[in-house]
Scaffold this active site. Sequence first.
Site, PDB file in Angstrom:
ATOM      1  N   LYS A   1       2.025  -3.674   7.158  1.00  0.00           N
ATOM      2  CA  LYS A   1       2.419  -3.569   5.732  1.00  0.00           C
ATOM      3  C   LYS A   1       3.836  -3.063   5.360  1.00  0.00           C
ATOM      4  CE  LYS A   1      -0.106  -4.651   2.826  1.00  0.00           C
ATOM      5  NZ  LYS A   1      -0.330  -5.691   2.556  1.00  0.00           N
TER       6      LYS A   1
ATOM      7  N   THR B   1       0.948  -1.169   0.074  1.00  0.00           N
ATOM      8  CA  THR B   1       0.083  -0.067   0.110  1.00  0.00           C
ATOM      9  C   THR B   1       0.728   1.146  -0.055  1.00  0.00           C
ATOM     10  OG1 THR B   1      -1.350   1.299   1.461  1.00  0.00           O
ATOM     11  CG2 THR B   1      -0.165  -0.440   2.448  1.00  0.00           C
ATOM     12  N   ASP B   2       0.466   2.290  -0.432  1.00  0.00           N
ATOM     13  CA  ASP B   2       0.874   3.682  -0.344  1.00  0.00           C
ATOM     14  C   ASP B   2       1.092   4.160   1.057  1.00  0.00           C
ATOM     15  OD1 ASP B   2      -1.691   4.119  -0.188  1.00  0.00           O
ATOM     16  OD2 ASP B   2      -1.673   5.784  -1.696  1.00  0.00           O
ATOM     17  N   GLU B   3       0.355   3.679   1.966  1.00  0.00           N
ATOM     18  CA  GLU B   3       0.208   4.130   3.412  1.00  0.00           C
ATOM     19  C   GLU B   3       1.730   3.778   3.998  1.00  0.00           C
ATOM     20  OE1 GLU B   3      -2.593   3.286   5.841  1.00  0.00           O
ATOM     21  OE2 GLU B   3      -4.207   3.177   4.267  1.00  0.00           O
TER      22      GLU B   3
ATOM     23  N   TYR C   1      -2.026  -0.726  11.152  1.00  0.00           N
ATOM     24  CA  TYR C   1      -2.008  -1.480   9.655  1.00  0.00           C
ATOM     25  C   TYR C   1      -0.935  -1.202   8.994  1.00  0.00           C
ATOM     26  CZ  TYR C   1      -3.162  -1.795   4.862  1.00  0.00           C
ATOM     27  OH  TYR C   1      -3.228  -1.912   3.570  1.00  0.00           O
TER      28      TYR C   1
HETATM   29  P1  NAD Z   1      -9.760  -7.203   2.275  1.00  0.00           P
HETATM   30  O1  NAD Z   1      -9.910  -6.912   3.885  1.00  0.00           O
HETATM   31  O2  NAD Z   1     -11.042  -6.909   1.363  1.00  0.00           O
HETATM   32  O3  NAD Z   1      -9.551  -8.885   2.013  1.00  0.00           O
HETATM   33  C1  NAD Z   1      -8.715  -9.404   2.685  1.00  0.00           C
HETATM   34  C2  NAD Z   1      -8.947 -10.979   2.389  1.00  0.00           C
HETATM   35  O4  NAD Z   1      -7.756 -11.650   3.304  1.00  0.00           O
HETATM   36  C3  NAD Z   1     -10.117 -11.569   2.900  1.00  0.00           C
HETATM   37  O5  NAD Z   1     -10.607 -12.488   1.997  1.00  0.00           O
HETATM   38  C4  NAD Z   1      -9.576 -12.461   4.162  1.00  0.00           C
HETATM   39  O6  NAD Z   1     -10.537 -13.766   4.485  1.00  0.00           O
HETATM   40  C5  NAD Z   1      -8.330 -12.779   3.753  1.00  0.00           C
HETATM   41  N1  NAD Z   1      -7.283 -13.127   4.954  1.00  0.00           N
HETATM   42  C6  NAD Z   1      -7.341 -12.365   6.023  1.00  0.00           C
HETATM   43  N2  NAD Z   1      -6.259 -12.998   6.969  1.00  0.00           N
HETATM   44  C7  NAD Z   1      -5.782 -14.066   6.474  1.00  0.00           C
HETATM   45  C8  NAD Z   1      -4.993 -15.081   6.683  1.00  0.00           C
HETATM   46  N3  NAD Z   1      -4.292 -15.409   7.995  1.00  0.00           N
HETATM   47  N4  NAD Z   1      -5.044 -16.254   5.757  1.00  0.00           N
HETATM   48  C9  NAD Z   1      -5.527 -16.094   4.588  1.00  0.00           C
HETATM   49  N5  NAD Z   1      -6.419 -15.386   4.274  1.00  0.00           N
HETATM   50  C10 NAD Z   1      -6.678 -14.300   5.137  1.00  0.00           C
HETATM   51  O7  NAD Z   1      -8.557  -6.488   1.727  1.00  0.00           O
HETATM   52  P2  NAD Z   1      -8.475  -5.679   0.422  1.00  0.00           P
HETATM   53  O8  NAD Z   1      -9.311  -4.310   0.750  1.00  0.00           O
HETATM   54  O9  NAD Z   1      -8.915  -6.491  -0.674  1.00  0.00           O
HETATM   55  O10 NAD Z   1      -6.894  -5.617   0.340  1.00  0.00           O
HETATM   56  C11 NAD Z   1      -6.067  -6.728  -0.305  1.00  0.00           C
HETATM   57  C12 NAD Z   1      -4.469  -6.332  -0.202  1.00  0.00           C
HETATM   58  O11 NAD Z   1      -4.434  -5.092  -1.064  1.00  0.00           O
HETATM   59  C13 NAD Z   1      -4.138  -5.982   1.144  1.00  0.00           C
HETATM   60  O12 NAD Z   1      -2.879  -6.687   1.253  1.00  0.00           O
HETATM   61  C14 NAD Z   1      -4.017  -4.569   1.344  1.00  0.00           C
HETATM   62  O13 NAD Z   1      -3.024  -4.131   2.146  1.00  0.00           O
HETATM   63  C15 NAD Z   1      -3.909  -4.087  -0.093  1.00  0.00           C
HETATM   64  N6  NAD Z   1      -4.123  -2.795  -0.433  1.00  0.00           N
HETATM   65  C16 NAD Z   1      -5.463  -2.479  -0.517  1.00  0.00           C
HETATM   66  C17 NAD Z   1      -5.652  -1.216  -0.710  1.00  0.00           C
HETATM   67  C18 NAD Z   1      -7.390  -0.623  -0.693  1.00  0.00           C
HETATM   68  O14 NAD Z   1      -7.601   0.257  -0.975  1.00  0.00           O
HETATM   69  N7  NAD Z   1      -7.927  -1.524  -0.059  1.00  0.00           N
HETATM   70  C19 NAD Z   1      -5.027  -0.260  -1.560  1.00  0.00           C
HETATM   71  C20 NAD Z   1      -3.593  -0.692  -1.570  1.00  0.00           C
HETATM   72  C21 NAD Z   1      -3.284  -2.031  -1.134  1.00  0.00           C
HETATM   73  O1  DAU Z   2      -4.138   3.907   0.263  1.00  0.00           O
HETATM   74  C1  DAU Z   2      -4.265   2.557   0.250  1.00  0.00           C
HETATM   75  C2  DAU Z   2      -5.117   2.040   1.651  1.00  0.00           C
HETATM   76  O2  DAU Z   2      -6.538   2.570   1.446  1.00  0.00           O
HETATM   77  C3  DAU Z   2      -5.198   0.708   1.890  1.00  0.00           C
HETATM   78  O3  DAU Z   2      -3.878   0.187   2.410  1.00  0.00           O
HETATM   79  C4  DAU Z   2      -6.047   0.166   3.214  1.00  0.00           C
HETATM   80  O4  DAU Z   2      -6.014  -1.302   2.983  1.00  0.00           O
HETATM   81  C5  DAU Z   2      -7.471   0.655   2.437  1.00  0.00           C
HETATM   82  O5  DAU Z   2      -8.604   0.548   3.823  1.00  0.00           O
HETATM   83  C6  DAU Z   2      -7.386   2.048   2.432  1.00  0.00           C
HETATM   84  O6  DAU Z   2      -7.121   2.784   3.630  1.00  0.00           O
HETATM   85  P1  DAU Z   2      -7.803   4.270   4.126  1.00  0.00           P
HETATM   86  O7  DAU Z   2      -7.756   4.504   5.714  1.00  0.00           O
HETATM   87  O8  DAU Z   2      -7.349   5.464   3.202  1.00  0.00           O
HETATM   88  O9  DAU Z   2      -9.368   3.818   3.529  1.00  0.00           O
HETATM   89  P2  DAU Z   2     -10.806   3.886   4.458  1.00  0.00           P
HETATM   90  O10 DAU Z   2     -11.864   3.776   3.455  1.00  0.00           O
HETATM   91  O11 DAU Z   2     -10.829   3.338   5.641  1.00  0.00           O
HETATM   92  O12 DAU Z   2     -10.932   5.553   4.620  1.00  0.00           O
HETATM   93  C7  DAU Z   2     -10.887   6.456   3.338  1.00  0.00           C
HETATM   94  C8  DAU Z   2     -11.003   7.822   3.862  1.00  0.00           C
HETATM   95  O13 DAU Z   2     -12.158   8.258   4.545  1.00  0.00           O
HETATM   96  C9  DAU Z   2      -9.955   8.198   5.138  1.00  0.00           C
HETATM   97  O14 DAU Z   2      -9.554   9.501   5.191  1.00  0.00           O
HETATM   98  C10 DAU Z   2     -10.871   7.923   6.389  1.00  0.00           C
HETATM   99  C11 DAU Z   2     -12.227   8.405   5.736  1.00  0.00           C
HETATM  100  N1  DAU Z   2     -13.381   7.938   6.386  1.00  0.00           N
HETATM  101  C12 DAU Z   2     -13.573   6.740   6.482  1.00  0.00           C
HETATM  102  C13 DAU Z   2     -14.592   6.174   6.939  1.00  0.00           C
HETATM  103  C14 DAU Z   2     -14.886   4.536   6.911  1.00  0.00           C
HETATM  104  C15 DAU Z   2     -14.472   8.951   6.541  1.00  0.00           C
HETATM  105  O15 DAU Z   2     -14.549  10.152   6.813  1.00  0.00           O
HETATM  106  N2  DAU Z   2     -15.775   8.277   7.118  1.00  0.00           N
HETATM  107  C16 DAU Z   2     -15.791   6.820   7.357  1.00  0.00           C
HETATM  108  O16 DAU Z   2     -16.876   6.440   7.603  1.00  0.00           O
END
Ligand code: NAD
Ligand code: DAU
Length: 338
Positions: free
Chosen positions: A158, A127-129, A154
């Site tokens: 990562k 992630t960019d985080e 988190y």
């Molecule tokens: P998600 O929470 O929707 O899905 C995570 C999946 O991993 C689930 O299906 C869960 O059952 C599985 N999982 C969790 N723990 C496990 C374990 N111990 N063994 C096997 N499976 C397990 O997550 P997401 O939002 O789809 O993110 C997927 C990946 O992308 C993560 O690595 C996250 O850090 C990365 N990422 C997410 C975002 C975003 O915007 N959501 C952005 C950049 C990177």
């Molecule tokens: O940047 C990549 C990341 O993006 C991934 O690594 C994470 O897995 C993914 O969850 C996401 O992280 P964020 O914390 O940015 O996403 P989230 O959807 O939780 O929140 C997005 C923004 O919105 C953040 O600034 C918090 C704000 N927020 C979130 C929720 C749930 C609100 O203002 N209200 C809300 O109810």
Amino acid sequence: MADAEFKNIIVTGAAGFIGSNFAHWVVDNQPDVHVTVLDALTYAGNRENLAGIPEKRLTFVHGDICDGPLVDELFKRADACVHFAAESHNDNSIANPAPFLRTNVEGTYTLLEAAHRHGTRFHHISTDEVYGDLALDDPARFTEETPYRPSSPYSSTKASSDMLVRAWVRTYGVKATISNCSNNYGPRQHIEKFIPRQITNILCGIRPKLYGDGLNVRDWIHTEDHSSAVWEILTRGRIGETYLIGADGERSNIDVLRSILAAMGKEPDDFDWVRDRPGHDRRYAIDSTKLRTELGWLPKHTDFAEGLAATIAWYADNEAWWRGAKEATEAKYAAQGQ
Ligand code: NAD
Ligand code: DAU
């Protein structure tokens, strides 16, 4: 550079949001590839997310990435692993970091050890985080050279997992790459996350919730564009390299929320201000020049309003998919004042 050809790939975490979209993308776009999903089906995983993939293209293994013997068995039969599985939600990591350390750090370590033993190509999804945040008025964006400075439990796990991958490449010669992507949106995202939480709130007659002053900026990318970028890196990326994935989608949270409100026929102020997230990162912004120039990747979903409208339509059409989790998700937020 010759394209690597993979016939059997393990995709961890593919019952979740981005992993399932990647599995569908591979099955739709790479006809000779068989996908083995390894997923523990935590609260964030849903077997239904893989519905529609023909049985002959998919093997689903219900298991934990920290289970060394199981992981070892699967790696014997695969020629690549794309590692999405993680605990992924910042707010959860603040309330209870322990599962994040286990899955994100120990789980990645377990997979790397198997990749080392079996010589398996490994792509790590990050992630960019890991780069921390930028000020709103800073013209800079994150690049592959930006120092690591994670803020939350988190993102620190990562960042730790990225460091493990780099160490296993350098010390043991594991054939790995890393991608760090910005915020994804699209179908099948868990309703704890910002965009689906607000869409489903409105569908349920609940007022959307905005943290802090609403000016935090996220850099949005459609999950299908993330999938195509990961495939390019897996098959054509240079071993040991990191690639940032982003689609020039910077938007403040209040702008995104107002776009959702307008698209769903609500007034611009039809939402509640709620308690800010502790340590809330201010702004993320990705410079994806390396990915674009080296591998020629380009995003297809460049119209955010169009992607958002399709995402809203998906949640409206798939209420059965999210309805069961809604009450508990909102109860958890309410207990945190959010
Ligand atoms: P998600 O929470 O929707 O899905 C995570 C999946 O991993 C689930 O299906 C869960 O059952 C599985 N999982 C969790 N723990 C496990 C374990 N111990 N063994 C096997 N499976 C397990 O997550 P997401 O939002 O789809 O993110 C997927 C990946 O992308 C993560 O690595 C996250 O850090 C990365 N990422 C997410 C975002 C975003 O915007 N959501 C952005 C950049 C990177
Ligand atoms: O940047 C990549 C990341 O993006 C991934 O690594 C994470 O897995 C993914 O969850 C996401 O992280 P964020 O914390 O940015 O996403 P989230 O959807 O939780 O929140 C997005 C923004 O919105 C953040 O600034 C918090 C704000 N927020 C979130 C929720 C749930 C609100 O203002 N209200 C809300 O109810």
